[in-house]
Scaffold this motif. Structure first.
Motif, PDB file in Angstrom:
ATOM      1  N   TYR A  76      32.067  61.611  70.641  1.00  0.00           N
ATOM      2  CA  TYR A  76      31.510  61.309  69.313  1.00  0.00           C
ATOM      3  C   TYR A  76      30.463  60.205  69.416  1.00  0.00           C
ATOM      4  N   ALA A  77      30.772  59.167  70.193  1.00  0.00           N
ATOM      5  CA  ALA A  77      29.828  58.059  70.340  1.00  0.00           C
ATOM      6  C   ALA A  77      28.506  58.529  70.943  1.00  0.00           C
ATOM      7  N   VAL A  78      28.571  59.358  71.983  1.00  0.00           N
ATOM      8  CA  VAL A  78      27.356  59.863  72.626  1.00  0.00           C
ATOM      9  C   VAL A  78      26.589  60.775  71.669  1.00  0.00           C
ATOM     10  N   HIS A 112      29.524  66.073  81.510  1.00  0.00           N
ATOM     11  CA  HIS A 112      29.964  66.510  80.178  1.00  0.00           C
ATOM     12  C   HIS A 112      29.261  65.707  79.088  1.00  0.00           C
ATOM     13  N   TRP A 113      29.213  64.383  79.245  1.00  0.00           N
ATOM     14  CA  TRP A 113      28.551  63.560  78.230  1.00  0.00           C
ATOM     15  C   TRP A 113      27.062  63.861  78.133  1.00  0.00           C
ATOM     16  N   VAL A 132      22.284  60.019  80.111  1.00  0.00           N
ATOM     17  CA  VAL A 132      23.596  59.389  80.119  1.00  0.00           C
ATOM     18  C   VAL A 132      23.897  59.053  81.577  1.00  0.00           C
ATOM     19  N   ASP A 133      23.949  57.784  81.885  1.00  0.00           N
ATOM     20  CA  ASP A 133      24.109  57.338  83.266  1.00  0.00           C
ATOM     21  C   ASP A 133      25.522  57.583  83.786  1.00  0.00           C
ATOM     22  N   PRO A 134      25.698  57.566  85.095  1.00  0.00           N
ATOM     23  CA  PRO A 134      27.054  57.575  85.658  1.00  0.00           C
ATOM     24  C   PRO A 134      27.796  56.311  85.227  1.00  0.00           C
ATOM     25  N   PRO A 135      29.100  56.396  84.998  1.00  0.00           N
ATOM     26  CA  PRO A 135      29.875  55.205  84.627  1.00  0.00           C
ATOM     27  C   PRO A 135      29.750  54.105  85.678  1.00  0.00           C
ATOM     28  N   PRO A 209      29.118  52.070  67.678  1.00  0.00           N
ATOM     29  CA  PRO A 209      27.746  52.416  68.083  1.00  0.00           C
ATOM     30  C   PRO A 209      26.943  53.047  66.962  1.00  0.00           C
ATOM     31  N   VAL A 210      27.619  53.796  66.085  1.00  0.00           N
ATOM     32  CA  VAL A 210      26.920  54.403  64.947  1.00  0.00           C
ATOM     33  C   VAL A 210      26.407  53.313  64.008  1.00  0.00           C
TER      34      VAL A 210
END
Length: 224
Positions: A76-78, A112-113, A132-135, A209-210
């Motif tokens: 949801y955040a992404v 996935h993200w 979306v970067d790697p963690p 984040p929203v």
């Protein structure tokens, strides 16, 4: 031009038929008007008609360092960050992060993200896909945004969101379910990040984040 399997599934979900018009983008800016020539269960072919140099990016490039949350909260955040114009998402394994995976599973999560961000672009009309970067750890994440103006939204912040400094690049840090540890807040404060007050209420990891992006885009972006 033949389309990828993911796009074929998207067209099927939209119930398009041969002869229908559609808009395509490759994630690098601008978009293409096209006409659907054929659509079957596993194949689609389109005729590209024209290129339109339309842009939908925000005037301020915001990087979110997002503390990793469990399950659908991170999705949801992404998704919502993408819709609100985020330029980059860096998933961060913070001190209170409840998700701990090995390298292979982290790589799957990152893919996935990224797919979530692509789908959000398709829905909201963006034609540049935010990476979306790697963690990574917080220290590694902060190195990635070195030189950018940093802000952190904190119920104990001593400044208002109206004090946001306009600029081309900005970074913000969002905590996971358990929030940010005091030492993490002190770390970014020592780096000169603004501590801005976003009301007296503690927001969930997927709400924060929203709210943060909505405020940033309203004060110095393109929602105002």
């Amino acid at each position: 031009m033949d389309l990828t399997d993911a796009v074929v599934r998207h067209l099927q979900a939209r119930r398009l038929r041969s002869g229908d018009g559609l808009v395509l983008f490759d994630g690098r800016g601008g978009e293409y008007t096209a006409r659907l020539e054929t659509l079957s269960k596993r194949h689609a072919r389109v005729l590209i008609e024209d290129f339109i140099p339309r842009e939908a990016e925000a005037p301020v490039a915001v990087t979110i360092l997002q503390g990793i949350s469990k399950g659908e909260r991170m999705d949801y955040a992404v998704q919502k960050a993408t819709e609100l114009g985020v330029a980059r998402v860096v998933p961060v394994v913070t001190e209170r992060c409840m998700v701990r995976l090995d390298a292979e599973r982290w790589a799957r999560k990152q893919r996935h993200w990224q797919a979530v961000a692509v789908a959000a672009c398709e829905q909201c009309g963006r034609n540049r896909i935010p990476p979306v970067d790697p963690p990574c750890s917080l220290d590694q994440a902060l190195q990635k945004v070195a030189g950018q103006h940093g802000v952190i939204f904190d119920t104990e912040g001593d400044r208002s969101a109206r004090d946001l400094v306009p600029g081309a690049e900005l970074a913000t840090l969002i905590g996971p379910e358990g929030g940010l540890a005091p030492g993490e807040i002190e770390t970014v404060s020592a780096m000169g990040w603004q501590r801005l007050r976003l009301g007296p209420r503690i927001l969930r990891s997927d709400t924060a984040p929203v709210a943060a992006l909505a405020v940033i885009q309203t004060v110095i972006g393109d929602l105002g």
